[in-house]
Design an enzyme around this catalytic site. Structure first.
Site, short mmCIF file in Angstrom:
data_model
loop_
_atom_site.label_atom_id
_atom_site.label_comp_id
_atom_site.label_asym_id
_atom_site.label_seq_id
_atom_site.Cartn_x
_atom_site.Cartn_y
_atom_site.Cartn_z
N ARG A 52 0.98 -1.18 0.07
CA ARG A 52 0.08 0.03 0.17
C ARG A 52 0.65 0.98 0.01
O ARG A 52 0.51 2.35 -0.63
CB ARG A 52 -0.94 -0.13 1.18
CG ARG A 52 -1.94 1.21 1.22
CD ARG A 52 -3.04 1.26 2.26
NE ARG A 52 -2.24 1.16 3.58
CZ ARG A 52 -3.16 1.18 4.80
NH1 ARG A 52 -4.46 1.12 4.77
NH2 ARG A 52 -2.49 1.43 6.00
N LYS A 148 -2.55 7.19 1.39
CA LYS A 148 -2.34 7.12 2.94
C LYS A 148 -1.33 8.43 3.03
O LYS A 148 0.10 8.25 3.36
CB LYS A 148 -1.82 5.94 3.86
CG LYS A 148 -2.08 6.05 5.28
CD LYS A 148 -1.68 4.66 5.70
CE LYS A 148 -1.69 4.56 7.21
NZ LYS A 148 -2.97 5.18 7.74
N GLU A 180 -16.17 6.05 6.69
CA GLU A 180 -15.03 5.51 7.30
C GLU A 180 -14.74 6.41 8.62
O GLU A 180 -15.30 7.58 8.63
CB GLU A 180 -13.88 5.33 6.61
CG GLU A 180 -13.34 6.82 6.08
CD GLU A 180 -11.97 6.77 5.21
OE1 GLU A 180 -11.30 5.75 5.47
OE2 GLU A 180 -11.67 7.64 4.57
#
Length: 283
Positions: A52, A148, A180
């Site tokens: 990621r 992120k 979220e």
């Protein structure tokens, strides 16, 4: 706390680790990061976190081609230097675009800044796992949700708002749609199956979210990645939040309303135990 940190290939006391004022991470929030958890000196799901991180860096056009063994060895050494190799620990790996004396548009051929910190887990985590958390709805959502990024202003403001309202987490929304948490992914359940918003709704693809979905399906629990509304959360039997540091935490109240009967659900407890067992079995 003057522990040892990793900065650009060196292990240094925290008060000796210096990053330039011209680093784009400082001037523009131009970078990406991963938070990971270790168990007895071993980082859990390191490959997924590195995957990621690489994807996030690629989306920001930050050159980053990690060698897994290099980061594995560096993190494990850092844990040992900080005497965290026999307990659980919080780890953060940060990559910025690097030092740049130019303008907003990045200069060419910059050298990324790479930093890793490790510290003991927050003592409140076990309390949240046992007793649950309270959350509040937030009227905004994460910017660049699939990345992120170290630019976390929406998340920071969300947690400030949650704390002001005596809650531990804020849930981003898009109109009536729930997305979220500021630091978590959210799941709801009827006691037999679980549902969670899809990545396409504009949420971070959480590592724990991904692993939990796989684990639940292996255990014969039906999982649906489907858009959820505030009404869905209001009417569910139980709900929980996930992230790499807290694992699985029951959600017992949203705003001033109970989730289900306000008690931790049996399916949530089952998944907490199964997830913990999975982590402790890692090689």
């Amino acid at each position: 706390m003057n522990n040892i940190v990793f900065l650009n290939g060196q292990f240094l006391p925290a008060n000796k680790a210096m990053v330039s004022l011209f680093d784009r991470g400082f001037t523009y929030g131009d970078g990406v990061f991963e938070t990971m958890r270790s168990y007895n000196g071993k980082v859990f799901a390191l490959d997924l976190h590195m995957e990621r991180l690489t994807e996030s860096a690629g989306r920001l056009v930050i050159p980053f081609h990690p060698k897994r063994i290099y980061f594995k060895n560096s993190i494990e050494k850092l844990l040992k230097l900080n005497k965290l190799n026999h307990e659980g620990a919080y780890i953060r790996l940060t990559i910025t675009r690097g030092v740049d004396y130019g303008r907003l548009i990045p200069s060419q051929a910059l050298k990324s800044t790479i930093a890793i910190i490790a510290k003991p887990l927050d003592a409140k985590i076990q309390q949240y796992q046992r007793n649950g958390m309270r959350a509040v709805y937030l009227s905004n959502k994460r910017s660049l949700p699939h990345i992120k990024s170290i630019n976390l202003l929406s998340n920071v403001l969300g947690l400030i708002e949650a704390k002001k309202r005596k809650a531990q987490e804020g849930i981003f929304t898009d109109g009536n749609k729930i997305l979220e948490g500021a630091i978590t992914n959210i799941f709801i359940s009827d006691g037999k199956s679980i549902k969670t918003p899809p990545i396409e709704d504009g949420i971070l693809p959480g590592i724990t979210r991904r692993l939990l979905i796989e684990l639940a399906r292996k255990e014969g629990i039906e999982v649906a990645e489907i858009s959820l509304s505030k009404k869905d959360l209001k009417n569910c039997k139980e709900a929980f939040l996930t992230n790499s540091i807290m694992e699985i935490v029951p959600l017992l109240k949203i705003d001033d309303k109970l989730v289900g009967n306000g008690k931790i659900g049996l399916l949530t407890r089952r998944l907490q135990q199964s997830y913990k067992y999975m982590m402790l079995r890692q090689p």
